[in-house]
Design a protein around this motif. Sequence first.
Motif, PDB file in Angstrom:
ATOM      1  N   VAL A 127       0.940   4.231  -2.771  1.00  0.00           N
ATOM      2  CA  VAL A 127       0.665   5.622  -2.393  1.00  0.00           C
ATOM      3  C   VAL A 127       1.805   6.522  -2.871  1.00  0.00           C
ATOM      4  N   SER A 142      -9.418   5.900  -6.774  1.00  0.00           N
ATOM      5  CA  SER A 142      -8.695   6.997  -6.125  1.00  0.00           C
ATOM      6  C   SER A 142      -8.936   6.994  -4.612  1.00  0.00           C
ATOM      7  N   ALA A 178       1.650   6.802  -6.669  1.00  0.00           N
ATOM      8  CA  ALA A 178       0.520   7.643  -7.080  1.00  0.00           C
ATOM      9  C   ALA A 178       0.810   9.114  -6.804  1.00  0.00           C
ATOM     10  N   ALA A 179       1.578   9.402  -5.765  1.00  0.00           N
ATOM     11  CA  ALA A 179       1.885  10.788  -5.425  1.00  0.00           C
ATOM     12  C   ALA A 179       2.773  11.428  -6.482  1.00  0.00           C
ATOM     13  N   TRP A 193      -5.583   4.672   2.139  1.00  0.00           N
ATOM     14  CA  TRP A 193      -4.295   4.086   2.535  1.00  0.00           C
ATOM     15  C   TRP A 193      -3.343   5.139   3.041  1.00  0.00           C
ATOM     16  N   ASP A 194      -3.343   6.302   2.397  1.00  0.00           N
ATOM     17  CA  ASP A 194      -2.490   7.391   2.853  1.00  0.00           C
ATOM     18  C   ASP A 194      -2.833   7.752   4.299  1.00  0.00           C
ATOM     19  N   GLN A 195      -4.121   7.868   4.593  1.00  0.00           N
ATOM     20  CA  GLN A 195      -4.551   8.200   5.954  1.00  0.00           C
ATOM     21  C   GLN A 195      -4.198   7.077   6.931  1.00  0.00           C
ATOM     22  N   HIS A 248      -8.973   4.422  -2.712  1.00  0.00           N
ATOM     23  CA  HIS A 248      -8.011   3.511  -2.085  1.00  0.00           C
ATOM     24  C   HIS A 248      -6.754   4.270  -1.679  1.00  0.00           C
ATOM     25  N   ILE A 249      -6.245   5.084  -2.581  1.00  0.00           N
ATOM     26  CA  ILE A 249      -5.010   5.828  -2.314  1.00  0.00           C
ATOM     27  C   ILE A 249      -5.219   6.778  -1.135  1.00  0.00           C
ATOM     28  N   THR A 250      -6.363   7.469  -1.129  1.00  0.00           N
ATOM     29  CA  THR A 250      -6.657   8.415  -0.047  1.00  0.00           C
ATOM     30  C   THR A 250      -6.760   7.694   1.293  1.00  0.00           C
ATOM     31  N   LYS A 280       0.840  -1.205   0.000  1.00  0.00           N
ATOM     32  CA  LYS A 280       0.000   0.000   0.000  1.00  0.00           C
ATOM     33  C   LYS A 280       0.872   1.251   0.000  1.00  0.00           C
ATOM     34  N   TYR A 281       1.915   1.240   0.815  1.00  0.00           N
ATOM     35  CA  TYR A 281       2.816   2.385   0.888  1.00  0.00           C
ATOM     36  C   TYR A 281       3.459   2.647  -0.475  1.00  0.00           C
TER      37      TYR A 281
END
Length: 161
Positions: free
Chosen positions: A70, A92, A73-74, A98-100, A94-96, A66-67
Amino acid sequence: MGYSHAVRQSVLKKVLPPEGRSISEVSRETGVNEQTIRNWIKRSKTGILADGNQDSCPRFLTPKEKYQLVVEAAGIDDEQLGGFLRERGLHSEHITIWDQELRDMIDNKNDKQDKENKALKKKVKELEKELQRKEKALAEAAALLILKKKLDALTREHEDD
């Protein structure tokens, strides 16, 4: 209920070497029945289960994976992000999410470390205080011992006279 190829590969990746985790552990983690996993292993060994190189389902990704997603994607433009997500079967959101999740994990780890540091500092302070007390007691005992020796020496001199 049929599982996608990506889900099967993700589960098999966790159970087979090099990870080699137990079937019951992976079953509890993923929600896939143990016997289903055993059947997948059996089919993969006989070659019935196709061995594709597809990315695993977002539900079964490890925090490390996941990291990596992320971070990737960044670094991608908004225009290219849609294609990147489609290639991997992601949204999108998922990325948000996982980031949190990753930020929360880091914050919790920092809080835990701060608590441990406070406890250790308190323990060091207590030990230093105890050490000072014992040093003072030792110095006092040494002074008393010296005075006793001097007194014994003086009393011997008076007895000799």
